[in-house]
Write a protein that holds these residues in place. Structure first.
Motif, PDB file in Angstrom:
ATOM      1  N   PRO A  66     -21.502   7.391  -1.181  1.00 24.86           N
ATOM      2  CA  PRO A  66     -21.816   6.913   0.158  1.00 24.86           C
ATOM      3  C   PRO A  66     -22.740   5.716   0.173  1.00 24.86           C
ATOM      4  CG  PRO A  66     -22.736   9.111  -0.224  1.00 24.86           C
ATOM      5  CD  PRO A  66     -21.921   8.775  -1.403  1.00 24.86           C
ATOM      6  N   SER A  67     -23.668   5.665  -0.795  1.00 28.80           N
ATOM      7  CA  SER A  67     -24.586   4.527  -0.769  1.00 28.80           C
ATOM      8  C   SER A  67     -23.831   3.227  -1.033  1.00 28.80           C
ATOM      9  CB  SER A  67     -25.691   4.728  -1.805  1.00 28.80           C
ATOM     10  OG  SER A  67     -25.128   4.883  -3.085  1.00 28.80           O
ATOM     11  N   VAL A  68     -22.824   3.316  -1.883  1.00 20.65           N
ATOM     12  CA  VAL A  68     -22.032   2.113  -2.170  1.00 20.65           C
ATOM     13  C   VAL A  68     -21.205   1.710  -0.952  1.00 20.65           C
ATOM     14  CG1 VAL A  68     -20.158   1.199  -3.573  1.00 20.65           C
ATOM     15  CG2 VAL A  68     -21.939   2.591  -4.624  1.00 20.65           C
ATOM     16  N   LEU A  69     -20.591   2.711  -0.328  1.00 17.02           N
ATOM     17  CA  LEU A  69     -19.775   2.416   0.850  1.00 17.02           C
ATOM     18  C   LEU A  69     -20.632   1.847   1.977  1.00 17.02           C
ATOM     19  CD1 LEU A  69     -17.642   5.684   0.777  1.00 17.02           C
ATOM     20  CD2 LEU A  69     -16.883   3.392   0.138  1.00 17.02           C
ATOM     21  N   GLY A  70     -21.799   2.439   2.158  1.00 19.07           N
ATOM     22  CA  GLY A  70     -22.678   1.959   3.211  1.00 19.07           C
ATOM     23  C   GLY A  70     -23.155   0.544   2.954  1.00 19.07           C
ATOM     24  N   GLN A  71     -23.490   0.293   1.706  1.00 20.58           N
ATOM     25  CA  GLN A  71     -23.938  -1.053   1.363  1.00 20.58           C
ATOM     26  C   GLN A  71     -22.840  -2.070   1.657  1.00 20.58           C
ATOM     27  OE1 GLN A  71     -25.200  -1.499  -2.723  1.00 20.58           O
ATOM     28  NE2 GLN A  71     -25.233  -3.723  -2.518  1.00 20.58           N
ATOM     29  N   LYS A  72     -21.635  -1.706   1.277  1.00 23.39           N
ATOM     30  CA  LYS A  72     -20.514  -2.611   1.520  1.00 23.39           C
ATOM     31  C   LYS A  72     -20.348  -2.859   3.021  1.00 23.39           C
ATOM     32  CE  LYS A  72     -17.263  -5.107  -0.112  1.00 23.39           C
ATOM     33  NZ  LYS A  72     -17.557  -6.130  -1.129  1.00 23.39           N
ATOM     34  N   ALA A  73     -20.430  -1.806   3.786  1.00 28.31           N
ATOM     35  CA  ALA A  73     -20.268  -1.956   5.237  1.00 28.31           C
ATOM     36  C   ALA A  73     -21.345  -2.869   5.804  1.00 28.31           C
ATOM     37  CB  ALA A  73     -20.325  -0.585   5.910  1.00 28.31           C
ATOM     38  N   GLY A  74     -22.576  -2.683   5.333  1.00 26.57           N
ATOM     39  CA  GLY A  74     -23.664  -3.537   5.802  1.00 26.57           C
ATOM     40  C   GLY A  74     -23.412  -4.995   5.448  1.00 26.57           C
ATOM     41  N   GLU A  75     -22.977  -5.216   4.216  1.00 29.62           N
ATOM     42  CA  GLU A  75     -22.716  -6.592   3.793  1.00 29.62           C
ATOM     43  C   GLU A  75     -21.598  -7.213   4.613  1.00 29.62           C
ATOM     44  OE1 GLU A  75     -23.978  -5.765  -0.866  1.00 29.62           O
ATOM     45  OE2 GLU A  75     -21.875  -6.049  -0.323  1.00 29.62           O
ATOM     46  N   LEU A  76     -20.562  -6.438   4.831  1.00 30.89           N
ATOM     47  CA  LEU A  76     -19.418  -6.982   5.558  1.00 30.89           C
ATOM     48  C   LEU A  76     -19.783  -7.325   6.999  1.00 30.89           C
ATOM     49  CD1 LEU A  76     -16.420  -4.823   4.289  1.00 30.89           C
ATOM     50  CD2 LEU A  76     -16.748  -7.279   3.985  1.00 30.89           C
ATOM     51  N   VAL A  77     -20.557  -6.460   7.623  1.00 37.97           N
ATOM     52  CA  VAL A  77     -20.858  -6.727   9.032  1.00 37.97           C
ATOM     53  C   VAL A  77     -21.774  -7.942   9.146  1.00 37.97           C
ATOM     54  CG1 VAL A  77     -22.866  -5.210   9.370  1.00 37.97           C
ATOM     55  CG2 VAL A  77     -21.287  -5.596  11.240  1.00 37.97           C
ATOM     56  N   LEU A  78     -22.726  -8.068   8.225  1.00 32.95           N
ATOM     57  CA  LEU A  78     -23.585  -9.256   8.241  1.00 32.95           C
ATOM     58  C   LEU A  78     -22.754 -10.515   8.008  1.00 32.95           C
ATOM     59  CD1 LEU A  78     -26.802  -8.193   6.276  1.00 32.95           C
ATOM     60  CD2 LEU A  78     -26.467  -8.417   8.736  1.00 32.95           C
ATOM     61  N   ASP A  79     -21.858 -10.417   7.059  1.00 37.19           N
ATOM     62  CA  ASP A  79     -21.006 -11.562   6.750  1.00 37.19           C
ATOM     63  C   ASP A  79     -20.148 -11.951   7.945  1.00 37.19           C
ATOM     64  OD1 ASP A  79     -19.827 -13.203   4.313  1.00 37.19           O
ATOM     65  OD2 ASP A  79     -18.134 -12.527   5.544  1.00 37.19           O
ATOM     66  N   ARG A  80     -19.639 -10.956   8.623  1.00 35.66           N
ATOM     67  CA  ARG A  80     -18.769 -11.242   9.766  1.00 35.66           C
ATOM     68  C   ARG A  80     -19.555 -11.797  10.949  1.00 35.66           C
ATOM     69  NH1 ARG A  80     -13.761 -10.840  11.605  1.00 35.66           N
ATOM     70  NH2 ARG A  80     -12.925 -10.174   9.612  1.00 35.66           N
ATOM     71  N   ILE A  81     -20.813 -11.417  11.042  1.00 33.01           N
ATOM     72  CA  ILE A  81     -21.656 -12.009  12.085  1.00 33.01           C
ATOM     73  C   ILE A  81     -21.796 -13.510  11.826  1.00 33.01           C
ATOM     74  CG2 ILE A  81     -24.031 -12.127  12.944  1.00 33.01           C
ATOM     75  CD1 ILE A  81     -24.158  -9.070  12.519  1.00 33.01           C
ATOM     76  N   GLN A  82     -21.964 -13.856  10.554  1.00 30.85           N
ATOM     77  CA  GLN A  82     -22.051 -15.276  10.196  1.00 30.85           C
ATOM     78  C   GLN A  82     -20.745 -16.003  10.486  1.00 30.85           C
ATOM     79  OE1 GLN A  82     -24.864 -16.653   9.163  1.00 30.85           O
ATOM     80  NE2 GLN A  82     -25.872 -14.661   9.262  1.00 30.85           N
ATOM     81  N   ASN A  83     -19.671 -15.323  10.267  1.00 26.99           N
ATOM     82  CA  ASN A  83     -18.362 -15.983  10.256  1.00 26.99           C
ATOM     83  C   ASN A  83     -17.337 -15.108  10.967  1.00 26.99           C
ATOM     84  OD1 ASN A  83     -16.251 -17.576   9.715  1.00 26.99           O
ATOM     85  ND2 ASN A  83     -16.350 -17.369   7.472  1.00 26.99           N
ATOM     86  N   PRO A  84     -17.394 -15.087  12.287  1.00 27.00           N
ATOM     87  CA  PRO A  84     -16.642 -14.088  13.063  1.00 27.00           C
ATOM     88  C   PRO A  84     -15.127 -14.257  12.975  1.00 27.00           C
ATOM     89  CG  PRO A  84     -18.276 -15.260  14.412  1.00 27.00           C
ATOM     90  CD  PRO A  84     -18.146 -16.005  13.132  1.00 27.00           C
ATOM     91  N   HIS A  85     -14.666 -15.427  12.581  1.00 28.83           N
ATOM     92  CA  HIS A  85     -13.226 -15.655  12.681  1.00 28.83           C
ATOM     93  C   HIS A  85     -12.511 -15.647  11.335  1.00 28.83           C
ATOM     94  CE1 HIS A  85     -13.809 -16.252  16.878  1.00 28.83           C
ATOM     95  NE2 HIS A  85     -14.646 -17.252  16.673  1.00 28.83           N
ATOM     96  N   ARG A  86     -13.223 -15.246  10.314  1.00 27.70           N
ATOM     97  CA  ARG A  86     -12.543 -15.205   9.023  1.00 27.70           C
ATOM     98  C   ARG A  86     -11.507 -14.079   9.029  1.00 27.70           C
ATOM     99  NH1 ARG A  86     -14.254 -10.713   6.839  1.00 27.70           N
ATOM    100  NH2 ARG A  86     -16.445 -10.137   6.684  1.00 27.70           N
ATOM    101  N   PRO A  87     -10.571 -14.130   8.097  1.00 25.34           N
ATOM    102  CA  PRO A  87      -9.517 -13.100   8.062  1.00 25.34           C
ATOM    103  C   PRO A  87     -10.110 -11.711   7.839  1.00 25.34           C
ATOM    104  CG  PRO A  87      -9.014 -14.906   6.560  1.00 25.34           C
ATOM    105  CD  PRO A  87     -10.385 -15.156   7.067  1.00 25.34           C
ATOM    106  N   ASN A  88      -9.408 -10.701   8.306  1.00 28.34           N
ATOM    107  CA  ASN A  88      -9.834  -9.318   8.073  1.00 28.34           C
ATOM    108  C   ASN A  88      -9.963  -9.053   6.572  1.00 28.34           C
ATOM    109  OD1 ASN A  88      -9.478  -9.228  10.780  1.00 28.34           O
ATOM    110  ND2 ASN A  88      -7.926  -7.605  10.779  1.00 28.34           N
ATOM    111  N   ARG A  89     -10.898  -8.203   6.247  1.00 23.10           N
ATOM    112  CA  ARG A  89     -11.069  -7.868   4.840  1.00 23.10           C
ATOM    113  C   ARG A  89     -11.019  -6.346   4.708  1.00 23.10           C
ATOM    114  NH1 ARG A  89     -16.062 -11.016   2.489  1.00 23.10           N
ATOM    115  NH2 ARG A  89     -14.998 -12.777   3.445  1.00 23.10           N
ATOM    116  N   GLU A  90     -10.363  -5.853   3.674  1.00 18.41           N
ATOM    117  CA  GLU A  90     -10.303  -4.419   3.461  1.00 18.41           C
ATOM    118  C   GLU A  90     -10.958  -4.070   2.142  1.00 18.41           C
ATOM    119  OE1 GLU A  90      -6.735  -2.384   4.240  1.00 18.41           O
ATOM    120  OE2 GLU A  90      -6.679  -3.196   6.273  1.00 18.41           O
ATOM    121  N   ALA A  91     -12.081  -3.384   2.203  1.00 16.97           N
ATOM    122  CA  ALA A  91     -12.755  -2.952   0.977  1.00 16.97           C
ATOM    123  C   ALA A  91     -12.304  -1.534   0.681  1.00 16.97           C
ATOM    124  CB  ALA A  91     -14.264  -3.024   1.149  1.00 16.97           C
ATOM    125  N   THR A  92     -11.322  -1.414  -0.174  1.00 13.98           N
ATOM    126  CA  THR A  92     -10.813  -0.091  -0.537  1.00 13.98           C
ATOM    127  C   THR A  92     -11.234   0.227  -1.956  1.00 13.98           C
ATOM    128  OG1 THR A  92      -8.907  -0.459   0.892  1.00 13.98           O
ATOM    129  CG2 THR A  92      -8.752   1.330  -0.693  1.00 13.98           C
TER     130      THR A  92
END
Lengths: 343, 343
Positions: free
Chosen positions: A302-328
DNA sequence: TATTGACAAGTAAACGATTCCATACTAAGT
DNA sequence: ACTTAGTATGGAATCGTTTACTTGTCAATA
């Protein structure tokens, strides 16, 4: 005693007055975005300390439209893993001066909707959503288009959806679990699934089917129980599936809390694992090192998944229109001693 | 298609324009606090739907000074119980339309200070604080006087402190644990405590001392280890205390996570509980029903504590100047099978 | 010496709501 | 019919910031 602080909160105006400058200058000192002469800088800094001034985020947001607030909506918060995820998200976003707004929808789509609107009204900067699955179109059309969104353990099939996804490979993981049971000689395998309305439930169910088909085994709906990923539903499912005349030899749990519930049932009833029944779990279990039996499982970290989610949301705030990303994330099978080998 | 919603968020101004009235009237319709004629009411309601208007909490707060936000600051979030508490708080305050802001200070007083200021800047309406213990005066003098505050598992000794407290009776609880060990014939009892800077640590240490004195037993500092309530410190403490030539017969853990750490150490090293060492724990452990050994313990019921904290903070928001209240829950000893009886 | 340019600091207009106060209109009383 | 009281609605100030625009000072150049 030059302690000027009353009980009243001091504003930028008070600082300006104390320093003998305009409020604009104070603002510039605070934000360091324009040049201010060293002398005035010092004067203002002193005035800030003297007045005990703390900038007001609310007023700031009025202008800047930026709350530095991330919302985290969880559908079943009783899962300790969700809170480990919350913690990991919080840890990541803290470094960028964001705070985390947490709430639980108790698996109620109506409550989820209410929270979504409340959070939008609060102008959150980003959203991490562990959805109930009841509002897919609304999220795709109204939420994700204006709000940087990351889905946890969920996929949104709508074309309009704009956002990222964090998940483990549910199909792969449950395939590995089922295959392991089969290879240990199990044929009557009971399934404790989550509901199929959400992608997590579907994917994991699919993986089980893949394995059964591959080995030419019959998929018997009588051996299936679909609950809501909760401990209680795991317990109820185990009771239902194992109070028959010819009980299965193994139980495949597609959710960690369901596995916990099932194992509590078995232990309570004196049903021995693995001698009487073999158990495997999709997802890790708290304090697994201290358990009476070490479950064979697919850990989700969970810590890894949460970290990824945090990174992705911050990144998307910076760049709202980039293509969708799937971290599987790929899955690994951890072999414990909860499966009896018949071979 | 009278779908007027652009991607742009609509404001009260847009609604006013669409309805052909002033913004003051729209505000009155929304807040229902003044009489508005039925016809205009309908017109405005329609305009709200048509424009997809959602009132902006930020702007509201500018005037009303009310954020409907409760802050929850946790010092060691890795303890799953803290998150169960968070959940309970959230559940209570949700019913009054509050949201919960959660953060973890990782036991760092500096970070705690930073969060406190950040939350004040966000104008939170109330605070539930599980403090590191490093900022007692500041909290008493600056925070609690202006912000409805509830302390969890902590007592603030400062005279100026204004606020409530939620805790279990630490002195009583650890007294019971120690007494139980003594009555089972243990004499060399090791102590795994939390640091003494916080009241929780002190109270529980006190209860242990009470019991030892009552039975005329020597209090031997060589058998004490004071960590930080964490799993890691529990593990380290157990290693330190039990790698001696003449190890104690029992371990009294004054924090649930410390107990988890110690028991993981014992299990890892093949030290058997209770044959080689007896263990008791202040505080419950996750999934205790599934453990190899059932620890004798004082449970703290986090959902109850969290609910109480939520209720108290809401109550104090209503009535900020009422006398301080201390919700101290009595403790019950649950006997498991982790203590060997020498009598 | 006069003109220009650079730049530090101040003035005032936003942001989106709430609410006090003013206004205009209705209805009743003499 | 005229005053008065009551009231539904609009106008405008306000909350605490940020920032575009304006002002004024001072040094450098012709």
């Amino acid at each position: 005693m030059n302690n000027n602080e009353n009980t009243q909160k001091s504003t930028i105006k008070d600082v300006a007055k104390a320093a003998g400058v305009s409020i604009a200058t104070v603002s510039r000192v605070i934000n360091k975005n324009y040049y201010v002469s060293p002398e005035i800088n010092v004067k203002v800094q002193n005035a800030i300390v003297q007045t005990g001034y703390v900038p007001d985020s609310i007023a700031r947001t009025m202008k800047s439209n930026n709350t530095n607030l991330i919302g985290f909506i969880v559908s079943n918060i009783s899962n300790p893993h969700m809170m480990t995820i919350a913690r990991a998200i919080e840890k990541v976003i803290r470094e960028s001066n964001y705070n985390l707004l947490v709430c639980s929808t108790e698996n109620d789509p109506t409550l989820e909707l209410k929270y979504l609107n409340a959070f939008i009204s609060r102008r959150i900067s980003g959203l991490v959503l562990h959805s109930t699955g009841g509002n897919e179109e609304y999220i795709a059309q109204k939420i994700s288009s204006t709000l940087p969104t990351v889905l946890m353990f969920r996929h949104n099939e709508c074309k309009e959806f704009v956002g990222d996804t964090v998940d483990t490979d549910g199909r792969q993981g449950s395939y590995k679990l089922a295959k392991h049971l089969i290879e240990c000689g199990h044929r009557r395998i009971a399934l404790l699934g989550g509901h199929l309305e959400v992608s997590t439930g579907r994917d994991r169910y699919q993986g089980y089917q893949d394995a059964m088909r591959e080995f030419g085994l019959e998929i018997n709906p009588e051996l299936h129980y679909f609950g809501d990923f909760s401990e209680l539903s795991g317990l109820q499912g185990a009771r239902k599936l194992f109070t028959t005349s010819n009980p299965p030899t193994a139980l495949l749990c597609l959710a960690n809390m369901a596995a916990v519930g099932a194992m509590k049932y078995f232990r309570d009833k004196g049903i021995h694992v693995p001698d009487d029944v073999s158990v495997v779990s999709y997802g890790d279990i708290e304090n697994v090192e201290l358990m009476w039996v070490n479950p064979t499982r697919i850990p989700q970290i969970p810590s890894v998944l949460g970290q990824k989610a945090g990174e992705l949301v911050l990144d998307r705030i910076q760049n709202p229109h980039r293509p969708n990303r799937e971290a599987t994330f790929d899955t690994d099978l951890i072999i414990g001693n909860s499966v009896k080998n018949y071979i």
